[in-house]
Write a protein that holds these residues in place. Structure first.
Motif, mmCIF file in Angstrom:
data_model
loop_
_atom_site.group_PDB
_atom_site.id
_atom_site.type_symbol
_atom_site.label_atom_id
_atom_site.label_comp_id
_atom_site.label_asym_id
_atom_site.label_seq_id
_atom_site.Cartn_x
_atom_site.Cartn_y
_atom_site.Cartn_z
ATOM 1 N N UNK A 27 87.722 -35.096 -9.765
ATOM 2 C CA UNK A 27 86.848 -35.612 -9.144
ATOM 3 C C UNK A 27 87.136 -35.695 -7.478
ATOM 4 N N UNK A 28 87.131 -34.558 -7.169
ATOM 5 C CA UNK A 28 87.298 -34.185 -5.606
ATOM 6 C C UNK A 28 85.931 -33.576 -5.211
ATOM 7 N N UNK A 29 85.304 -34.040 -3.792
ATOM 8 C CA UNK A 29 84.098 -33.616 -3.323
ATOM 9 C C UNK A 29 84.382 -32.588 -2.234
ATOM 10 N N UNK A 30 83.898 -31.630 -2.129
ATOM 11 C CA UNK A 30 83.981 -30.524 -1.198
ATOM 12 C C UNK A 30 82.472 -30.468 -0.456
ATOM 13 N N UNK A 31 82.331 -31.052 0.751
ATOM 14 C CA UNK A 31 81.216 -31.003 1.311
ATOM 15 C C UNK A 31 81.117 -30.610 2.613
ATOM 16 N N UNK A 32 80.223 -29.616 3.099
ATOM 17 C CA UNK A 32 79.784 -29.115 4.305
ATOM 18 C C UNK A 32 81.090 -28.370 4.889
ATOM 19 N N UNK A 33 81.746 -27.567 4.217
ATOM 20 C CA UNK A 33 82.906 -26.656 4.678
ATOM 21 C C UNK A 33 82.375 -25.188 4.741
ATOM 22 N N UNK A 45 72.465 -31.557 11.822
ATOM 23 C CA UNK A 45 73.151 -32.015 10.513
ATOM 24 C C UNK A 45 72.031 -32.598 9.389
ATOM 25 N N UNK A 46 72.238 -31.962 8.222
ATOM 26 C CA UNK A 46 73.213 -31.030 7.497
ATOM 27 C C UNK A 46 73.165 -29.791 8.261
ATOM 28 N N UNK A 47 74.258 -29.187 8.448
ATOM 29 C CA UNK A 47 74.395 -27.861 8.872
ATOM 30 C C UNK A 47 74.135 -26.793 8.015
ATOM 31 N N UNK A 48 74.188 -27.072 6.651
ATOM 32 C CA UNK A 48 73.813 -26.086 5.568
ATOM 33 C C UNK A 48 72.831 -26.557 4.883
ATOM 34 N N UNK A 49 71.793 -25.810 4.768
ATOM 35 C CA UNK A 49 70.388 -26.233 4.415
ATOM 36 C C UNK A 49 69.698 -25.118 3.511
ATOM 37 N N UNK A 50 70.060 -25.072 2.197
ATOM 38 C CA UNK A 50 69.816 -23.913 1.382
ATOM 39 C C UNK A 50 68.244 -24.096 1.167
ATOM 40 N N UNK A 51 67.513 -25.187 1.184
ATOM 41 C CA UNK A 51 66.073 -25.221 1.121
ATOM 42 C C UNK A 51 65.132 -25.422 2.239
ATOM 43 N N UNK A 52 65.856 -25.292 3.243
ATOM 44 C CA UNK A 52 65.193 -25.183 4.620
ATOM 45 C C UNK A 52 64.885 -23.949 5.248
#
Length: 675
Positions: A484-490, A641-648
């Motif tokens: 249960x670790x979250x990796x976000x925005x790396x 932000x968010x800097x990662x935007x797969x659907x944009x």
């Protein structure tokens, strides 16, 4: 499925002048109770309001209440009262700095002037004070009898990675530079005081029941854990000699019968694995946990009744009576050598290290040992053996805005990790850091519950004996039990989860850019944007961007082994976007079927197919801006932000940590930054 997780907590009131986090504890709880709200300055048309509970996006068992580090306490306190200001003496300054730390009243600062302080004995921060320099690079704490720096020679096949010196070729004093905690050595929880849970501790619950709470009180820290319940189980097709693996329903140890090369057991029989004596479990099962109890987390007690214990945060996973679930306090320690006064190893809270460089650590550089609500901010760590920053037996520690690079010995075996969480450490925040030029960017060993690794630049990890092999990037693995670790925005060259000493489970990767390629190496083998080794179960990849534009010639989407369900590793192309279920020690083994069956992939864009891929288990939908923040974090400044935007339309914007690294200014702030 919408899952409402009710959180009961005690808010810690900060003193005047505290640095405000973008998400205070009260705001986060209201968000979780009342629903998501819009994140400020979210990229237009690319995100739904956030943060969103993971249970809104993923199955309930993958959800966690990510409120790590000092977010729940209003942020890192901005302490302004200086107890003493020190200048370098030219000789060993260890004693002078330690005396100031011992004398400083709670909440005050020991300030170090610019210059080089020789620190050949570890500094112990065992009280709620701050050790603050005049800026990383300006204030340098140097262990002159510790780890040696790299040579000036460049490793062939790299762009500027310097040749290390084998530490077996010189003598050194094996000590860290700074310890935050009650003592240098810590035996962890007191197993003589363990109590069985009287009923299962449910995931998302905030309380458990035990026989008595007479020795427990609000503010104490305790460990929850359970036994693995392992038995000999079949291995995938193609495994050498059709050996069986010692695993339970959650934990898979790297132990086999018959014993295999690389195993963590020296012997095995029908009754189980062992080292020298049949019936005695291998020592490796207690390296970073109580024996055979790798599934664990540390909790803070909010209140107690006659038999009930209520915590300040919910359980990240269930703890089951039929797996021997127990609650264990951190109380007394029977050993005396090197331990805290009166034999007590009680957590040290609200201690910090800020704005200085740490050089030459030889048993790690900075160690959090039984620390809580403590932090390191805007520090540099370089030239060390062991872990650059180690976080053991700790709760809600925060590492942020820092630069950890160029470890002395980037070679497998534990000497060259930038960051390590171990021994049940929980609800830790690793945010806005640069982690580069090391053997492993990070390892999580029987730890990590409720933790977040957010908005870091982690790249160029390597094995000195085989620099062409692409090492693991962002991950929460390297010993059984992490969950249960979250990796976000790396931003990292890959996301993976190794099986070297057992498996990790229930990891979530959200809005990361995973390039598949290191920046300063010629990658020759193991190229992947996402990998998962054997035993990596119930992991989720949502909203990530994979690969690099214009750099995917010869790549394939999935390693052919995944479709064939047979060992065809690396036969399809130069690299794979997805490489799931492998074992780098056993390339004849078919993919782990449970890894393939339990991995969720949805909303990920890749530069090979140039499309967003959704899946039946995660159909097309808007994505929240964050799974742990309610608004744009202040360190992004004017950056989108968010800097990662797969659907944009624009898939990638700018990550502040990467911008700092590329500009050669690892501690500069982004334009428009706020605190």
């Amino acid at each position: 499925m919408r899952v409402k997780i009710m959180i009961w907590f005690i808010a810690t009131v900060q003193a005047s002048g505290s640095i405000r986090r973008d998400v205070g504890a009260a705001a986060l709880v209201l968000l979780m109770l009342l629903g998501p709200r819009h994140g400020a300055d979210a990229a237009e048309g690319s995100a739904s309001p956030g943060p969103m509970l993971a249970g809104d996006l993923l199955p309930a068992d993958r959800a966690a209440a990510w409120n790590p580090g000092l977010m729940s306490a209003g942020g890192i306190p901005g302490r302004t009262v200086i107890h003493r200001r020190l200048v370098p003496s030219g000789a060993d300054d260890s004693a002078a700095i330690q005396a100031a730390l011992n004398a400083a009243p709670p909440g005050q600062v020991v300030a170090l002037s610019p210059g080089t302080f020789i620190v050949n004995e570890p500094l112990l921060i065992h009280r709620p004070v701050t050790l603050r320099g005049a800026g990383a690079g300006a204030t340098r704490l140097v262990k002159t009898n510790g780890a040696r720096g790299r040579t000036s020679m460049v490793i062939p096949g790299t762009r500027g990675i310097l040749m290390p010196i084998d530490p077996s070729s010189y003598s050194y004093d094996p000590k860290p530079v700074i310890i935050v905690g009650p003592s240098r050595w810590n035996n962890g929880p007191d197993s003589s005081a363990s109590q069985d849970l009287l009923a299962d501790g449910a995931q998302g619950a905030t309380s458990v029941t035990v026989a008595t709470t007479v020795h427990l009180k609000a503010g104490d820290f305790v460990l929850l854990d359970e036994a693995s319940g392992a038995s000999w189980q079949p291995t995938p097709a193609g495994f050498s000699g059709s050996a069986r693996v010692w695993q339970g329903d959650r934990v898979a140890w790297n132990m086999h019968n018959p014993v295999q090369p690389g195993d963590d057991n020296a012997g095995a029989d029908a009754g189980g694995p062992y080292d020298q004596t049949p019936g005695m479990l291998p020592k490796s099962m207690s390296w970073f946990a109580r024996t055979d109890r790798a599934t664990a987390e540390i909790k803070e007690i909010a209140s107690v009744s006659e038999t009930g214990v209520t915590f300040t945060s919910p359980l990240s996973i269930s703890y089951r009576r039929d797996h021997g679930a127990q609650l264990t306090p951190y109380s007394t320690d029977p050993n005396s050598g090197g331990h805290a006064p009166n034999h007590r190893d009680i957590h040290v809270s609200h201690a910090g290290v800020e704005e200085l460089s740490i050089i030459g650590g030889a048993d790690g550089a900075l160690r959090f040992e039984a620390a809580a609500y403590s932090w390191a901010r805007a520090i540099e760590v370089t030239q060390w053996l062991g872990e650059g920053v180690a976080i053991n037996n700790s709760f809600r520690v925060e590492l942020r805005d820092s630069y950890i690079h160029a470890g002395s010995w980037p070679q497998p075996g534990g000497a060259g990790y930038a960051l390590s969480l171990a021994a049940g450490s929980s609800e830790v925040l690793i945010e806005n850091n640069i982690l580069v030029d090391v053997c492993k960017n990070m390892v999580f060993r029987s730890s990590g519950a409720g933790s977040v690794v957010g908005y870091n630049y982690a790249d160029d990890s390597f094995d000195f004996d085989n620099p062409g092999w692409v090492e693991v990037g962002i991950n929460a693995s390297h010993m059984a039990g992490s969950h249960h670790v979250l990796f976000e925005g790396n931003l990292s060259h890959n996301a993976d989860s190794d099986y070297t000493h057992g498996n990790a489970i229930y990891l979530t990767f959200f809005r990361n850019h995973l390039t598949g390629q290191r920046q300063r190496f010629v990658d020759r083998s193991g190229l992947r944007a996402v990998g998962l080794a054997y035993g990596s179960w119930w992991n989720s990849f949502v909203g990530n961007v994979l690969g690099r534009p214009g750099r995917m010639d010869g790549w394939i989407y999935e390693d052919p082994s995944m479709r064939a369900r047979a060992a065809m590793w690396g036969q399809g192309g130069a690299g794979s976007i997805w490489m799931l279920g492998y074992d780098p020690e056993r390339w004849t083994m078919a993919p782990d079927p449970k890894t393939l069956a339990t991995t969720i992939r949805g909303g990920n864009f890749d530069y090979l197919t140039n499309r967003v891929a959704w899946a039946d288990e995660l159909p097309q939908r808007p994505l929240p801006a964050s799974l742990y923040l309610s608004a744009k974090p202040g360190f992004f400044g004017d950056n989108p932000w968010p800097w990662v935007d797969p659907i944009g339309e624009s898939k990638l914007h700018r990550l502040p940590a990467k911008e700092r690294y590329d500009a050669g200014m690892p501690f500069a702030q982004a334009p428009g930054v706020t605190r």
